[in-house]
Design a protein around this motif. Sequence first.
Motif, PDB file in Angstrom:
ATOM      1  N   GLU A   1       0.865  -1.189   0.000  1.00 17.01           N
ATOM      2  CA  GLU A   1       0.000   0.000   0.000  1.00 17.01           C
ATOM      3  C   GLU A   1       0.891   1.226   0.000  1.00 17.01           C
ATOM      4  O   GLU A   1       1.819   1.330   0.798  1.00 17.01           O
ATOM      5  CB  GLU A   1      -0.909  -0.029   1.241  1.00 17.01           C
ATOM      6  N   LYS A   2       0.571   2.168  -0.881  1.00 19.60           N
ATOM      7  CA  LYS A   2       1.517   3.280  -1.056  1.00 19.60           C
ATOM      8  C   LYS A   2       1.523   4.262   0.115  1.00 19.60           C
ATOM      9  O   LYS A   2       2.538   4.864   0.393  1.00 19.60           O
ATOM     10  CB  LYS A   2       1.262   4.006  -2.367  1.00 19.60           C
TER      11      LYS A   2
ATOM     12  N   PHE B   1     -14.404  -0.322  -9.004  1.00 17.02           N
ATOM     13  CA  PHE B   1     -15.519  -0.579  -8.078  1.00 17.02           C
ATOM     14  C   PHE B   1     -16.331   0.681  -7.800  1.00 17.02           C
ATOM     15  O   PHE B   1     -15.848   1.613  -7.171  1.00 17.02           O
ATOM     16  CB  PHE B   1     -14.992  -1.142  -6.752  1.00 17.02           C
TER      17      PHE B   1
ATOM     18  N   GLY C   1     -17.609  -0.677  -4.006  1.00 16.30           N
ATOM     19  CA  GLY C   1     -16.559  -1.580  -3.536  1.00 16.30           C
ATOM     20  C   GLY C   1     -16.716  -2.077  -2.122  1.00 16.30           C
ATOM     21  O   GLY C   1     -16.149  -3.112  -1.769  1.00 16.30           O
ATOM     22  N   ILE C   2     -17.462  -1.358  -1.299  1.00 14.30           N
ATOM     23  CA  ILE C   2     -17.615  -1.826   0.086  1.00 14.30           C
ATOM     24  C   ILE C   2     -18.425  -3.121   0.078  1.00 14.30           C
ATOM     25  O   ILE C   2     -17.976  -4.139   0.604  1.00 14.30           O
ATOM     26  CB  ILE C   2     -18.304  -0.746   0.963  1.00 14.30           C
ATOM     27  N   ILE C   3     -19.577  -3.079  -0.560  1.00 15.77           N
ATOM     28  CA  ILE C   3     -20.399  -4.283  -0.566  1.00 15.77           C
ATOM     29  C   ILE C   3     -19.762  -5.373  -1.432  1.00 15.77           C
ATOM     30  O   ILE C   3     -19.935  -6.558  -1.174  1.00 15.77           O
ATOM     31  CB  ILE C   3     -21.864  -3.990  -0.994  1.00 15.77           C
TER      32      ILE C   3
ATOM     33  N   ALA D   1     -19.872   5.766   2.126  1.00 18.38           N
ATOM     34  CA  ALA D   1     -21.036   5.827   3.017  1.00 18.38           C
ATOM     35  C   ALA D   1     -21.297   4.460   3.639  1.00 18.38           C
ATOM     36  O   ALA D   1     -22.076   4.350   4.577  1.00 18.38           O
ATOM     37  CB  ALA D   1     -22.257   6.286   2.225  1.00 18.38           C
TER      38      ALA D   1
ATOM     39  N   SER E   1     -10.734   5.644  -2.063  1.00 13.42           N
ATOM     40  CA  SER E   1     -12.196   5.783  -1.961  1.00 13.42           C
ATOM     41  C   SER E   1     -12.731   5.195  -0.667  1.00 13.42           C
ATOM     42  O   SER E   1     -13.705   5.689  -0.090  1.00 13.42           O
ATOM     43  CB  SER E   1     -12.869   5.053  -3.125  1.00 13.42           C
ATOM     44  N   THR E   2     -12.099   4.116  -0.197  1.00 16.40           N
ATOM     45  CA  THR E   2     -12.611   3.428   0.988  1.00 16.40           C
ATOM     46  C   THR E   2     -12.779   4.384   2.156  1.00 16.40           C
ATOM     47  O   THR E   2     -13.739   4.279   2.935  1.00 16.40           O
ATOM     48  CB  THR E   2     -11.654   2.266   1.360  1.00 16.40           C
TER      49      THR E   2
ATOM     50  N   LEU F   1     -22.791   1.700   2.594  1.00 16.79           N
ATOM     51  CA  LEU F   1     -24.048   0.959   2.405  1.00 16.79           C
ATOM     52  C   LEU F   1     -23.786  -0.462   1.936  1.00 16.79           C
ATOM     53  O   LEU F   1     -22.918  -0.704   1.097  1.00 16.79           O
ATOM     54  CB  LEU F   1     -24.922   1.674   1.376  1.00 16.79           C
TER      55      LEU F   1
ATOM     56  N   VAL G   1       4.157   1.064  -5.241  1.00 14.40           N
ATOM     57  CA  VAL G   1       4.717   0.326  -6.367  1.00 14.40           C
ATOM     58  C   VAL G   1       5.081   1.348  -7.434  1.00 14.40           C
ATOM     59  O   VAL G   1       4.230   2.112  -7.897  1.00 14.40           O
ATOM     60  CB  VAL G   1       3.719  -0.725  -6.893  1.00 14.40           C
TER      61      VAL G   1
HETATM   62  C1  LIG Z   1     -18.449   9.410  -1.194  1.00 17.00           C
HETATM   63  C2  LIG Z   1     -18.421   7.931  -1.462  1.00 17.00           C
HETATM   64  C3  LIG Z   1     -19.439   7.122  -0.982  1.00 17.00           C
HETATM   65  C4  LIG Z   1     -19.422   5.756  -1.229  1.00 17.00           C
HETATM   66  N1  LIG Z   1     -20.391   4.966  -0.716  1.00 17.00           N
HETATM   67  C5  LIG Z   1     -20.357   3.626  -0.909  1.00 17.00           C
HETATM   68  C6  LIG Z   1     -21.318   2.778  -0.318  1.00 17.00           C
HETATM   69  O1  LIG Z   1     -22.200   3.245   0.384  1.00 17.00           O
HETATM   70  N2  LIG Z   1     -21.242   1.440  -0.544  1.00 17.00           N
HETATM   71  C7  LIG Z   1     -20.282   0.900  -1.323  1.00 17.00           C
HETATM   72  O2  LIG Z   1     -20.282  -0.324  -1.519  1.00 17.00           O
HETATM   73  N3  LIG Z   1     -19.343   1.682  -1.898  1.00 17.00           N
HETATM   74  C8  LIG Z   1     -19.353   3.020  -1.691  1.00 17.00           C
HETATM   75  N4  LIG Z   1     -18.405   3.826  -2.264  1.00 17.00           N
HETATM   76  C9  LIG Z   1     -17.436   3.213  -3.185  1.00 17.00           C
HETATM   77  C10 LIG Z   1     -16.317   2.558  -2.410  1.00 17.00           C
HETATM   78  O3  LIG Z   1     -15.785   3.459  -1.508  1.00 17.00           O
HETATM   79  C11 LIG Z   1     -15.248   2.077  -3.362  1.00 17.00           C
HETATM   80  O4  LIG Z   1     -15.819   1.330  -4.403  1.00 17.00           O
HETATM   81  C12 LIG Z   1     -14.233   1.211  -2.644  1.00 17.00           C
HETATM   82  O5  LIG Z   1     -13.763   1.845  -1.500  1.00 17.00           O
HETATM   83  C13 LIG Z   1     -13.090   0.881  -3.577  1.00 17.00           C
HETATM   84  O6  LIG Z   1     -12.128   0.203  -2.863  1.00 17.00           O
HETATM   85  P1  LIG Z   1     -10.730  -0.160  -3.531  1.00 17.00           P
HETATM   86  O7  LIG Z   1     -10.012  -0.984  -2.551  1.00 17.00           O
HETATM   87  O8  LIG Z   1     -10.986  -0.709  -4.871  1.00 17.00           O
HETATM   88  O9  LIG Z   1     -10.018   1.237  -3.792  1.00 17.00           O
HETATM   89  P2  LIG Z   1      -9.424   2.334  -2.806  1.00 17.00           P
HETATM   90  O10 LIG Z   1     -10.169   2.402  -1.538  1.00 17.00           O
HETATM   91  O11 LIG Z   1      -9.348   3.604  -3.592  1.00 17.00           O
HETATM   92  O12 LIG Z   1      -8.005   1.794  -2.486  1.00 17.00           O
HETATM   93  C14 LIG Z   1      -6.952   1.795  -3.416  1.00 17.00           C
HETATM   94  C15 LIG Z   1      -5.649   1.805  -2.647  1.00 17.00           C
HETATM   95  O13 LIG Z   1      -4.562   1.587  -3.544  1.00 17.00           O
HETATM   96  C16 LIG Z   1      -3.469   2.327  -3.105  1.00 17.00           C
HETATM   97  N5  LIG Z   1      -2.541   2.512  -4.224  1.00 17.00           N
HETATM   98  C17 LIG Z   1      -2.755   3.206  -5.367  1.00 17.00           C
HETATM   99  N6  LIG Z   1      -1.671   3.151  -6.161  1.00 17.00           N
HETATM  100  C18 LIG Z   1      -0.764   2.404  -5.524  1.00 17.00           C
HETATM  101  C19 LIG Z   1       0.556   1.998  -5.845  1.00 17.00           C
HETATM  102  N7  LIG Z   1       1.163   2.361  -6.986  1.00 17.00           N
HETATM  103  N8  LIG Z   1       1.235   1.239  -4.936  1.00 17.00           N
HETATM  104  C20 LIG Z   1       0.652   0.846  -3.795  1.00 17.00           C
HETATM  105  N9  LIG Z   1      -0.597   1.238  -3.443  1.00 17.00           N
HETATM  106  C21 LIG Z   1      -1.297   1.994  -4.299  1.00 17.00           C
HETATM  107  C22 LIG Z   1      -4.099   3.624  -2.622  1.00 17.00           C
HETATM  108  O14 LIG Z   1      -3.268   4.341  -1.734  1.00 17.00           O
HETATM  109  C23 LIG Z   1      -5.372   3.116  -1.961  1.00 17.00           C
HETATM  110  O15 LIG Z   1      -5.219   2.895  -0.582  1.00 17.00           O
HETATM  111  C24 LIG Z   1     -18.373   5.187  -1.998  1.00 17.00           C
HETATM  112  C25 LIG Z   1     -17.328   6.005  -2.444  1.00 17.00           C
HETATM  113  C26 LIG Z   1     -17.339   7.365  -2.164  1.00 17.00           C
HETATM  114  C27 LIG Z   1     -16.204   8.199  -2.638  1.00 17.00           C
END
Ligand SMILES: Cc1cc2nc3c(=O)[nH]c(=O)nc-3n(C[C@H](O)[C@H](O)[C@H](O)COP(=O)(O)OP(=O)(O)OC[C@H]3O[C@@H](n4cnc5c(N)ncnc54)[C@H](O)[C@@H]3O)c2cc1C
Length: 866
Positions: free
Chosen positions: A79-80, A396, A399-401, A92, A87-88, A94, A218
């Motif tokens: 994790e960077k 995603f 992505g939470i669900i 919200a 986004s996580t 849900l 990375v």
């Molecule tokens: C306002 C808002 C409300 C939302 N509400 C909901 C909801 O109610 N229910 C739901 O299911 N989803 C919801 N979502 C969507 C959800 O938050 C995302 O789909 C989910 O968090 C995506 O997770 P992820 O792990 O794919 O990405 P991220 O959480 O974005 O994680 C990606 C990670 O990769 C790391 N990274 C990036 N590049 C590199 C690299 N080169 N080397 C190492 N690490 C790196 C980043 O630092 C980051 O920590 C919401 C999003 C927002 C913004």
Amino acid sequence: MSRVLNAFSSRVIHASSRSAAWRISARSVATDDRGGGCAALGRRWQDSAETVIIGGGCVGVSVAYHLAKAGQKDVVLLEKSELTAGSTWHAAGLTTYYHPGINLKKIHYYSIKLFEQLEEETGQAVGFHQPGSIRLASSPVRVDELKYQMSRTHWHPTPQFLITPDQIHELFPLLNMNKVLAGLYNPGDGHIDPYSLTMALAAGARLYGAQIYHPAPVTGLTPTADGRWDVQTPHGSIRANRIVNATGFWARELGQMIGFQHPTVPVHHQYVVTATVPEVKALKKELPVIRDLEGSYYLRQERDGLLFGPYETEEKMVLQDSWIRDGVPPGFGKELFESDLDRIMDHVEMAMERVPVLKNADIINIVSGPITYTPDLLPMIGPHQGARNYWTAIGFGYGIIHSGGVGKFLSDWIMSGEPPYDLIECDPNRYGHWTSAHYLCAKARESYGFNNVVGYPKEERFAGRPTNRVSGVYELLKDKCSMGFHSGWEQPHYFCKPGDDTGYKPSFTRTNWFGPVGRECKLVMERVGVIDLSPFGKFTVKGEDSHKLLDGLMANSLPKVGQTNISHMLTPRGRVYAEVTVTQHAPGEFLLITGSGSELHDLRWIERQVSDGGYRVSVFNVTDEMGVLGIAGPNARKVLQKLTDEDMSDAAFRFLQCKSIQLAGSPVRAVRISYTGELGWELYMDMSNMSAVYEALMATGQDEGIDNFGTYAMNSLRLEKGFRAWGAEMNCDTNPLEAGLDYFIKLNKSAEFIGKQALLEIKSQGLKRKLAFLTLHTDDIDPEGNETIWHNDKVVGNTTSGSYSYSTHQSLAFGYLPVDLLNIGQKVEVELLGKKYPATVSQEPLVLTEPTRTRLQKKKRERDDR
Ligand SMILES: Cc1cc2nc3c(=O)[nH]c(=O)nc-3n(C[C@H](O)[C@H](O)[C@H](O)COP(=O)(O)OP(=O)(O)OC[C@H]3O[C@@H](n4cnc5c(N)ncnc54)[C@H](O)[C@@H]3O)c2cc1C
């Protein structure tokens, strides 16, 4: 109200998505993120790993947790900055059992079951609330939509009920019930704290032996000659057998390190949190989450206040498209976008009307964070074509669900070598080079804006079309038909004539296409029709090991030179990975044809076997340069014969034969085969020759009554003939024996094809269910697939596809049933739009195919002559 508007009109930039108090409490619960921090980097840096997961959001951490739990050694997550720093952090939270897609319901289901027990397993609180959720229907068409969804859900374990306005009001007493007609209630729904969820998954991952390193960005990825990866970070590099891109809205940038342009783009999503609302505080139990479909927003209880999240229209929503060009600004992680309440005022007003206590609520927080969108809003999960051992878990929107289910899905796939179940709609290989930035942005905008539009069967969406992937006859056809979108291509669904009710008219029942499709079925049954089949995926395979490769891939025997057959590529567990038309046009030279939706999906599978087996073959994807026209109907031969010197007679050009011919002066590879089941040929040619060949066919065939037909007619005709469709009757959830494909499976061929041993085992154990052919008498509705099949008020199966049969004037469906309900004449019921229609297990085919008809007629003639 004015207080609300005042509060709403402020423009706020927050560094955190939640109140400080909330965040502190979350962190104090999730205590053990320390183990993977900087201290660990010096101590235990691994220079090799089985799997390196890149990205520590909820998705990446879930993949690490599941792989480690499944027993994989050497799982490393990089994790960077810090876990959840994308986004996580802002979500919200849900969670819902509901998804209109069939296979994604399984992802949701697994996630919720995992969330329910994660705290007990890991010792980390996850803040999971399950007050239930209600999707509100406030118009008759919305009620139909809910009924449609119910008929596709009964055969899943998902708890979901259609409830009345009184029941809704009892569950959510603060609701203004004006116009509310019904609700879709999922009792297990709710919300989870995304930060704590991720920390619990991380704790579990470590518990089972995974290493989590942060900050460990990375910075480079280098493939090695043996199909592994060198993953570079400032701390050193790691040699990994596989990598998983789980970098959220940085996915594109990570992909660019190895030459991919993943079609992902962040959109701005806003939600608003209120201070304590006295009426909410006074309630004895937590309110269910409301999804007001007409207002296009969700609303849930947040402590004693409310949290409200709207989806703006496609015109108003904001896309962070500059990041496609320039990348994510350095340092952007947990930051937020500037909020803009003007954009959501329409939704606010609707919400205040629906939940009047909102009018007096004070706003304490406004969040505007990045959600990653793909063009169709579905994630990209699985191994990626074009790079060995490169997997994605990106794109995603929810992505939470999805996190729990996706982690398990990918872990199962990685551990066993095949997907645990079919999830083709999330295959990363559904996109190709045709997915331009323009297309991506137009589509993401549409997908966001359409978040809560009515989801009809046969839905068409038009943003970003046409793409640069254009058939050689597109210009000739585009004004004559209703086009459908297939993997970047425009393909005619049905053609219109003067007097037809034209245009896209979505409906849950038969609509304006019904008449024209009947006309086209009649055309093919009685005269001759032409169809554009260019969207097929097409590959050539040649080289000294081509036989060896394909014999090990295909469950059918290989066709002889000049012959074609239908073959299936199976998974090691004996499921149907793909259906391919195989032609050996010259010794050791093959043309493989697959459906438009499976082009890169199949190519990846073939390339994987080539590299694993070290086969000396060349595999080329010729999809874009090769055009295809289908010609079918009793007059097809007559028309072709006028345009070629080749003898097209039955004796000279047999069913399933392939020949290179000159047609209207153009070189064409003609294969005598047609998915309509009628006399027909598929004509493969250079894309640049297509329009000339098409025009020659149409001009020459006037006396034979030639005309166009589209894929809707083809679907009806293939169902009448009992032809199965890949992705419906057969997929990674079904084996070919239960799908009734025995004819194509050569268990006695000497080659040890993939899946053979598993099939022998399945055969020896006997089948529990099989595909049945159903006829139904309905009113103005036909099965589409995925509807529930009932018997004696019990759910006994599901349909896989369906259509109206214009030749026999009834509806048809394929569906899976337990073996004790398969006798011809067995009565069952198929649920369509909330109503159970009587259906009968019937003998297939309903209409004989042309080769069979011709054979029987010939035999009869011979008998009569004797
Ligand atoms: C306002 C808002 C409300 C939302 N509400 C909901 C909801 O109610 N229910 C739901 O299911 N989803 C919801 N979502 C969507 C959800 O938050 C995302 O789909 C989910 O968090 C995506 O997770 P992820 O792990 O794919 O990405 P991220 O959480 O974005 O994680 C990606 C990670 O990769 C790391 N990274 C990036 N590049 C590199 C690299 N080169 N080397 C190492 N690490 C790196 C980043 O630092 C980051 O920590 C919401 C999003 C927002 C913004």
